[in-house]
Design an enzyme around this catalytic site. Structure first.
Site, PDB file in Angstrom:
ATOM      1  N   LYS A 165       0.867  -1.178   0.000  1.00  0.00           N
ATOM      2  CA  LYS A 165       0.000   0.000   0.000  1.00  0.00           C
ATOM      3  C   LYS A 165       0.892   1.212   0.000  1.00  0.00           C
ATOM      4  O   LYS A 165       2.051   1.155   0.430  1.00  0.00           O
ATOM      5  CB  LYS A 165      -0.877   0.003   1.254  1.00  0.00           C
ATOM      6  CG  LYS A 165      -2.104   0.869   1.132  1.00  0.00           C
ATOM      7  CD  LYS A 165      -3.119   0.210   0.207  1.00  0.00           C
ATOM      8  CE  LYS A 165      -4.524   0.540   0.566  1.00  0.00           C
ATOM      9  NZ  LYS A 165      -5.437  -0.537   0.178  1.00  0.00           N
TER      10      LYS A 165
HETATM   11  N1  GLU Z   1      -7.254  -0.181  -3.093  1.00  0.00           N
HETATM   12  C1  GLU Z   1      -7.980  -1.392  -3.330  1.00  0.00           C
HETATM   13  C2  GLU Z   1      -7.934  -2.280  -2.108  1.00  0.00           C
HETATM   14  O1  GLU Z   1      -7.766  -1.810  -1.005  1.00  0.00           O
HETATM   15  C3  GLU Z   1      -7.543  -2.089  -4.612  1.00  0.00           C
HETATM   16  C4  GLU Z   1      -6.119  -2.536  -4.633  1.00  0.00           C
HETATM   17  C5  GLU Z   1      -5.668  -3.015  -6.012  1.00  0.00           C
HETATM   18  O2  GLU Z   1      -6.476  -3.137  -6.900  1.00  0.00           O
HETATM   19  O3  GLU Z   1      -4.462  -3.253  -6.147  1.00  0.00           O
HETATM   20  O4  GLU Z   1      -8.145  -3.453  -2.181  1.00  0.00           O
END
Ligand code: GLU
Length: 436
Positions: free
Chosen positions: A126
């Site tokens: 993240k």
């Molecule tokens: N931000 C989204 C999540 O928390 C998607 C992450 C992604 O598609 O890599 O799952």
């Protein structure tokens, strides 16, 4: 003056206030408490526990951006890669004032478990920038994004780490990142991010994927406890990328959405809200608050509504040991990451609330991100129906595993989801062995 005379006199322990934790510290404590509970349940060996409890890599950057008023502002951004055992790192980028290193560490760990639970071949990551995109112009946002992408270049790429949208970011932000990285390479690198616009290699169905996945898992959970979604009442916290899509798709499925809150306030109508009208107002005013014909409502009141389904699609740490006893919903659908704190879980269990845990409920986004990345690698474009059909099968197969495990081990769905995911990551880590 010496230290002895200037040091404040400590109050007796019981009277002293506990230090206030930041939202990020609370999120990280929650992620690690969930990890500890699942590691304990699995009887995971201490060496593996020590490896998986902390992120593998943490990257922090400070970078300057020209603001519209002529000043230069220095922003701080992060990318944390929690675990890479099962494949390249995967996870969103968040632009939010609350984003800090601890918050990103927690969210990266949840991505590792989410990817493993729904069996997409990624590790977890993240990232984000501490900023408030709602106070920035489009030009400032583009400049911030392009410079942040440049700072991330050493660690992101289609084979190493693939960002995606999250809170405060969207397809346009992904397009700027893809373009910046492509400019540096001298050719298009579509697979460096997912959640792109369709015109540059985005996938059909990606924009709605998280909301769509939430609806699939709600329908599945509802059927298990004998509720029809077409007759269900629903309350939703959050009307951003995720909440809006969930509200629209549940409304289309016939559910009655009676309350929605967002950053600017909330709306309540026991007869059912006009969701398409709310979406128009949100686009125009940035909030659904004050929509004519609705009553105002705040988050705490929304959490306590007597509804069939409560969808949490905002931020972490919303349902806690302080308000869980007020939840009257039969199903709690965790569209956000980490919306329920560990102290709330036993209270919800005792109240008989069916929890669809975040790493299952909101996994539609990363599942379709995987489809987008795979389509980019193969230079293919699937139809929306094809994407949704694959999404439904993949998320429901994970859901079935979670319900089966919860029943077999007599544990909560959250513990079952974490146990399943952590087993897979542990197996990959173990079989790869320790280098060197
Ligand atoms: N931000 C989204 C999540 O928390 C998607 C992450 C992604 O598609 O890599 O799952």
């Amino acid at each position: 003056m010496n230290a002895a005379t200037t040091a404040p006199i400590a109050a007796p322990t019981e009277a002293r206030e506990l230090p206030r934790l930041t939202a990020g510290q609370r999120a990280l404590a929650a992620a690690q408490a969930q990890f500890d509970a699942a590691a304990q349940h699995l009887g995971m060996d201490p060496d593996l526990r020590a490896v998986l409890r902390v992120p593998q890599r943490e990257y922090s950057v400070n970078f300057p951006v020209h603001m519209d008023d002529g000043s230069v502002r220095v922003f701080t951004g992060y990318r944390v890669q929690h675990n890479l055992s099962r494949g390249p790192a995967k996870g969103g980028l968040r632009f939010h004032p609350q984003t800090d290193l601890d918050d990103v560490r927690a969210l990266a760990m949840w991505m590792t478990w989410k990817c493993a639970l729904v069996d997409v071949p990624f590790g977890g990551a993240k990232g984000g920038v501490t900023c408030d995109p709602r106070t920035m112009s489009g030009r400032e946002l583009e400049a911030l994004t392009r410079r942040f992408a440049t700072e991330l270049q050493p660690i992101i790429g289609p084979d190493s780490d693939i960002p995606a949208p999250d809170v405060g970011t969207n397809a346009q932000v992904m397009a700027w990142i893809m373009d910046t990285i492509s400019m540096h390479h001298g050719y298009s690198v579509p697979g460096v991010v997912t959640g792109k616009p369709l015109a540059i290699g985005g996938s059909a169905g990606r924009a709605d994927a998280t909301g769509q996945g939430i609806v699939y898992t709600i329908k599945d959970a509802a059927a298990r406890i004998g509720i029809q979604v077409a007759e269900a009442t629903v309350a939703i916290q959050g009307f951003g990328n995720v909440g809006e899509a969930a509200a629209r798709l549940l409304h289309e499925a016939g559910a009655k959405i009676i309350a929605i809150t967002d950053v600017g306030g909330g709306v309540f109508d026991p007869g059912g809200l006009d969701v398409p009208e709310l979406a128009r107002r949100f686009r125009a005013y940035g909030t659904v608050a004050n929509t004519p014909g609705t009553k105002p409502i705040d988050n705490e009141t929304l959490f306590a509504l007597d509804v069939d389904v409560l969808v949490l699609a905002a931020m972490e740490g919303q349902i806690t040991e302080h308000n869980a006893h007020r939840v009257r919903a039969r199903i709690l659908a965790e569209g956000a990451n980490g919306p329920t704190s560990p102290g709330a879980d036993p209270i919800l269990r005792d109240r008989g609330v069916t929890v669809i845990p975040d790493i299952l409920c909101n996994a539609g986004g990363v599942i379709v991100s995987y489809f987008e990345w795979a389509q980019n690698r193969a230079a293919l474009a699937w139809t929306r129906d094809e994407v949704n059909d694959r999404l439904r099968r993949q998320i429901l197969s994970a859901a079935e595993a979670v319900w089966d495990r919860a029943a077999a081990d007599r544990i909560t769905t959250r513990l079952a989801a974490h146990a399943l995911a952590m087993e897979r990551v542990a197996a990959a880590t173990r079989i790869r062995g320790l280098y060197p």
